[in-house]
Design a protein around this motif. Structure first.
Motif, PDB file in Angstrom:
ATOM      1  N   MET A 120      45.014  43.633  36.803  1.00  0.00           N
ATOM      2  CA  MET A 120      44.600  42.245  36.967  1.00  0.00           C
ATOM      3  C   MET A 120      43.251  42.166  37.673  1.00  0.00           C
ATOM      4  N   THR A 121      43.013  43.044  38.630  1.00  0.00           N
ATOM      5  CA  THR A 121      41.742  43.063  39.352  1.00  0.00           C
ATOM      6  C   THR A 121      40.580  43.407  38.432  1.00  0.00           C
ATOM      7  N   ILE A 122      40.736  44.443  37.635  1.00  0.00           N
ATOM      8  CA  ILE A 122      39.679  44.842  36.704  1.00  0.00           C
ATOM      9  C   ILE A 122      39.380  43.712  35.715  1.00  0.00           C
ATOM     10  N   SER A 123      40.416  43.105  35.180  1.00  0.00           N
ATOM     11  CA  SER A 123      40.227  42.003  34.240  1.00  0.00           C
ATOM     12  C   SER A 123      39.484  40.843  34.895  1.00  0.00           C
ATOM     13  N   THR A 124      39.849  40.544  36.136  1.00  0.00           N
ATOM     14  CA  THR A 124      39.211  39.446  36.857  1.00  0.00           C
ATOM     15  C   THR A 124      37.730  39.712  37.082  1.00  0.00           C
ATOM     16  N   ILE A 125      37.393  40.907  37.500  1.00  0.00           N
ATOM     17  CA  ILE A 125      35.996  41.245  37.790  1.00  0.00           C
ATOM     18  C   ILE A 125      35.137  41.129  36.536  1.00  0.00           C
ATOM     19  N   VAL A 147      29.304  39.552  44.023  1.00  0.00           N
ATOM     20  CA  VAL A 147      29.326  40.953  44.478  1.00  0.00           C
ATOM     21  C   VAL A 147      30.322  41.118  45.629  1.00  0.00           C
ATOM     22  N   LEU A 148      30.319  40.182  46.581  1.00  0.00           N
ATOM     23  CA  LEU A 148      31.241  40.274  47.722  1.00  0.00           C
ATOM     24  C   LEU A 148      32.698  40.184  47.274  1.00  0.00           C
ATOM     25  N   MET A 149      33.005  39.249  46.394  1.00  0.00           N
ATOM     26  CA  MET A 149      34.389  39.087  45.950  1.00  0.00           C
ATOM     27  C   MET A 149      34.843  40.245  45.073  1.00  0.00           C
ATOM     28  N   ALA A 150      33.974  40.715  44.208  1.00  0.00           N
ATOM     29  CA  ALA A 150      34.336  41.837  43.332  1.00  0.00           C
ATOM     30  C   ALA A 150      34.589  43.102  44.145  1.00  0.00           C
ATOM     31  N   ALA A 151      33.697  43.399  45.091  1.00  0.00           N
ATOM     32  CA  ALA A 151      33.843  44.615  45.889  1.00  0.00           C
ATOM     33  C   ALA A 151      35.087  44.565  46.773  1.00  0.00           C
ATOM     34  N   SER A 152      35.331  43.415  47.417  1.00  0.00           N
ATOM     35  CA  SER A 152      36.467  43.315  48.334  1.00  0.00           C
ATOM     36  C   SER A 152      37.805  43.379  47.602  1.00  0.00           C
ATOM     37  N   ILE A 169      42.885  42.939  56.737  1.00  0.00           N
ATOM     38  CA  ILE A 169      42.212  41.772  57.314  1.00  0.00           C
ATOM     39  C   ILE A 169      40.707  41.836  57.058  1.00  0.00           C
ATOM     40  N   ALA A 170      40.123  43.034  57.233  1.00  0.00           N
ATOM     41  CA  ALA A 170      38.676  43.178  57.038  1.00  0.00           C
ATOM     42  C   ALA A 170      38.271  42.863  55.606  1.00  0.00           C
ATOM     43  N   LEU A 171      38.993  43.407  54.644  1.00  0.00           N
ATOM     44  CA  LEU A 171      38.664  43.153  53.243  1.00  0.00           C
ATOM     45  C   LEU A 171      38.894  41.692  52.879  1.00  0.00           C
ATOM     46  N   TYR A 172      39.949  41.103  53.418  1.00  0.00           N
ATOM     47  CA  TYR A 172      40.230  39.704  53.133  1.00  0.00           C
ATOM     48  C   TYR A 172      39.133  38.810  53.698  1.00  0.00           C
ATOM     49  N   PHE A 173      38.612  39.182  54.856  1.00  0.00           N
ATOM     50  CA  PHE A 173      37.541  38.406  55.466  1.00  0.00           C
ATOM     51  C   PHE A 173      36.272  38.466  54.611  1.00  0.00           C
ATOM     52  N   VAL A 174      35.948  39.652  54.093  1.00  0.00           N
ATOM     53  CA  VAL A 174      34.793  39.780  53.202  1.00  0.00           C
ATOM     54  C   VAL A 174      34.978  38.901  51.966  1.00  0.00           C
ATOM     55  N   PHE A 175      36.192  38.913  51.435  1.00  0.00           N
ATOM     56  CA  PHE A 175      36.467  38.088  50.251  1.00  0.00           C
ATOM     57  C   PHE A 175      36.228  36.612  50.535  1.00  0.00           C
ATOM     58  N   ILE A 176      36.720  36.099  51.652  1.00  0.00           N
ATOM     59  CA  ILE A 176      36.592  34.665  51.890  1.00  0.00           C
ATOM     60  C   ILE A 176      35.146  34.277  52.204  1.00  0.00           C
ATOM     61  N   ILE A 177      34.327  35.205  52.698  1.00  0.00           N
ATOM     62  CA  ILE A 177      32.895  34.925  52.847  1.00  0.00           C
ATOM     63  C   ILE A 177      32.287  34.708  51.464  1.00  0.00           C
ATOM     64  N   GLY A 178      32.597  35.608  50.529  1.00  0.00           N
ATOM     65  CA  GLY A 178      32.100  35.458  49.167  1.00  0.00           C
ATOM     66  C   GLY A 178      32.650  34.213  48.496  1.00  0.00           C
ATOM     67  N   TYR A 179      33.926  33.926  48.741  1.00  0.00           N
ATOM     68  CA  TYR A 179      34.558  32.746  48.156  1.00  0.00           C
ATOM     69  C   TYR A 179      33.898  31.468  48.663  1.00  0.00           C
ATOM     70  N   ASN A 230      37.684  30.415  39.780  1.00  0.00           N
ATOM     71  CA  ASN A 230      39.133  30.295  39.649  1.00  0.00           C
ATOM     72  C   ASN A 230      39.796  31.624  39.322  1.00  0.00           C
ATOM     73  N   ALA A 231      39.073  32.498  38.622  1.00  0.00           N
ATOM     74  CA  ALA A 231      39.628  33.814  38.295  1.00  0.00           C
ATOM     75  C   ALA A 231      39.927  34.599  39.568  1.00  0.00           C
ATOM     76  N   PHE A 232      38.996  34.570  40.517  1.00  0.00           N
ATOM     77  CA  PHE A 232      39.237  35.262  41.788  1.00  0.00           C
ATOM     78  C   PHE A 232      40.340  34.566  42.586  1.00  0.00           C
ATOM     79  N   MET A 233      40.391  33.236  42.537  1.00  0.00           N
ATOM     80  CA  MET A 233      41.435  32.511  43.250  1.00  0.00           C
ATOM     81  C   MET A 233      42.813  32.846  42.677  1.00  0.00           C
ATOM     82  N   PHE A 234      42.917  32.937  41.368  1.00  0.00           N
ATOM     83  CA  PHE A 234      44.187  33.282  40.728  1.00  0.00           C
ATOM     84  C   PHE A 234      44.620  34.689  41.129  1.00  0.00           C
ATOM     85  N   LEU A 235      43.670  35.613  41.123  1.00  0.00           N
ATOM     86  CA  LEU A 235      43.971  36.990  41.519  1.00  0.00           C
ATOM     87  C   LEU A 235      44.503  37.041  42.945  1.00  0.00           C
TER      88      LEU A 235
END
Length: 466
Positions: free
Chosen positions: A176-181, A77-82, A103-113, A12-17
């Motif tokens: 917010m990103t650092i806190s989430t990770i 790892v995928l969500m944190a890096a993206s 788009i590329a970074l967002y795609f990596v994120f949704i794979i991790g998600y 949920n932390a990544f989803m909120f971010l």
């Protein structure tokens, strides 16, 4: 059992971010409101392919460290890096490449998600098969979720927006990103520890005799699973409506423009924590006694009634009288209905995971195939699909009333168009969704008595090969 649900805290932390990504994409990266909204949706088209693949791969995975633990680590790892690269570097990329990079970074994120969502759902299935215990871990998940969203709302509305002056400063997104990770990393680590004793082959379906799912069997498995179909209808429509109502932009419109008191969002979330937990505990205890399905239906009716009354209050009353320093009829009524509605929403949401675990066991019962990854991938696909659709929907609706280049913020003047669009996005879509959900539940057979029968049969098969 108490540690594993904390993994949902990290998810949920990544989803909120990423709920803030439209502000970043439009205001910082300069992609525009409608373009940003459509890109967020369009980048997930490949989910129709990737989610089942991830699900089938995890179903076939049975290594030294099990199924769940490696998947959660890779997903983190995928969500944190993206997200780190997206919020820290996207606006620095040359204009011609900025959209492609996003788009590329967002795609990596949704794979991790997707991997996180599927792995967490598999863990929920193998954690316990007791129909009375499953609502408990769903309740624990929602308690952890409440704690996170309360803290996150206060952190964002009080601290970050005050420190950086709103969503036009890139520093807000980066902090917010650092806190989430950091927070998500701790949560996933605890989940991995919590599932370690259960993440073994003897706990997968009917045990070592469970037949692995094959690609060609995906469609028949889904087509013949009526409980899954009804669950998908209820889960998808509920998820879409809750995502729309909980969108950060919609929250700004409701609290910042209609009520003219954006800090009230953080205040109400802070006040809500205790009653939310109390109502959730009561709802989960009720569901443990009478079954997840019955608890879910009762919670849905309570949501329908409380939010209908809340809409009527804001329509017929004076919303700008709602202030913590003016404890009159409007303020007391708003807080009461908002707290009641939010509490029973958490009960319904908390029962989604136990119901998904029931659907997975029903599939094992009817096919003798343990396919939690595949079935969870259907749910994950819906989860991500609707969360992307909600942003496009909100973007198009706001463009329809004139917000084509920038989203409404706390400084946007009040108007009747803003009011009615806020009412529709905040309450209207949820009311329609709950009506559809109640109809779907009429055809969902997995009540408590049915699940006891199913679990007894699965246990008999498991004992036959031990």
């Amino acid at each position: 059992m108490t540690l594993y649900p904390i993994g949902g805290f990290g998810h949920n932390a990544f989803m909120f971010l990423m709920g803030l990504v439209s502000y970043y994409a439009a205001g910082i990266a300069g992609l525009g409101t409608v373009v940003a909204s459509i890109v967020i949706t369009g980048s997930r088209v490949m989910d129709a392919i990737t989610d089942p693949i991830i699900g089938v791969v995890l179903d076939k995975t049975n290594g030294k460290f099990g199924k769940v633990r490696p998947a959660l680590l890779i997903a983190y790892v995928l969500m944190a890096a993206s997200t780190l690269l997206l919020f820290f570097t996207n606006h620095l990329v040359p204009d011609g490449l900025r959209l492609i990079y996003f788009i590329a970074l967002y795609f990596v994120f949704i794979i991790g998600y997707a991997m996180s969502q599927i792995a967490l759902n598999i863990g929920n299935t193998i954690l316990t098969n007791d129909p009375e215990q499953r609502p408990l871990f769903g309740g624990l998940t929602m308690i952890y979720t409440m704690v996170f969203y309360t803290a996150a709302a206060v952190y964002l509305s009080y601290y970050l927006t005050g420190k950086y002056g709103g969503y036009t400063n890139v520093g807000l997104f980066q902090e917010m990103t650092i806190s989430t990770i950091i927070i998500a990393g701790i949560a996933y680590a605890l989940a991995i520890i919590g599932i370690s004793s259960k993440d073994r082959s003897e706990n997968y379906g009917t045990g070592k005799n469970s037949e692995p799912i094959r690609i060609k069997e995906i469609w028949p498995l889904l087509k013949n699973n009526r409980p899954l179909q009804m669950f998908v209808v209820a889960a998808s429509i509920d998820k879409l409506s809750l995502q729309i109502a909980g969108n950060q932009i919609v929250n700004v419109m409701l609290f910042g423009i209609v009520l003219r008191n954006y800090t009230l969002l953080g205040t109400t979330n802070a006040i809500a924590m205790i009653p939310n937990i109390l109502v959730l505990v009561f709802g989960i205890r009720y569901s443990m006694k009478f079954g997840s399905k019955k608890g879910f239906v009762i919670a849905t009716w309570a949501c329908l009634i409380s939010y209908s009354l809340l809409f009527l209050l804001l329509w017929l009353g004076e919303p700008q009288q709602i202030r913590m320093d003016n404890m009159g009829f409007m303020t007391i009524s708003f807080l009461s209905l908002y707290l009641i509605g939010g509490s029973v929403r958490y009960v319904g949401a908390g029962l989604m995971l136990p119901m998904l675990a029931d659907v997975i066991d029903y599939s094992t019962y009817t096919t003798n195939r343990f396919a939690p990854g595949l079935i969870s991938s259907v749910y994950a696909f819906i989860d991500k699909g609707v969360s992307s659709l909600q942003q496009t929907f909100v973007g198009i609706m706001l463009a329809f009333i004139g917000f084509k280049t920038a989203f409404p913020d706390v400084n946007t003047p009040y108007s009747s168009k803003i009011f009615w669009m806020t009412m529709f996005l905040s309450f209207g879509v949820m009311l329609l969704a709950w009506i559809i959900t109640l109809i779907a539940m009429k055809f969902y057979e997995l009540d408590k008595a049915r699940m006891i029968e199913i679990q007894e049969e699965i246990e008999t098969r498991r004992q036959a090969v031990t």
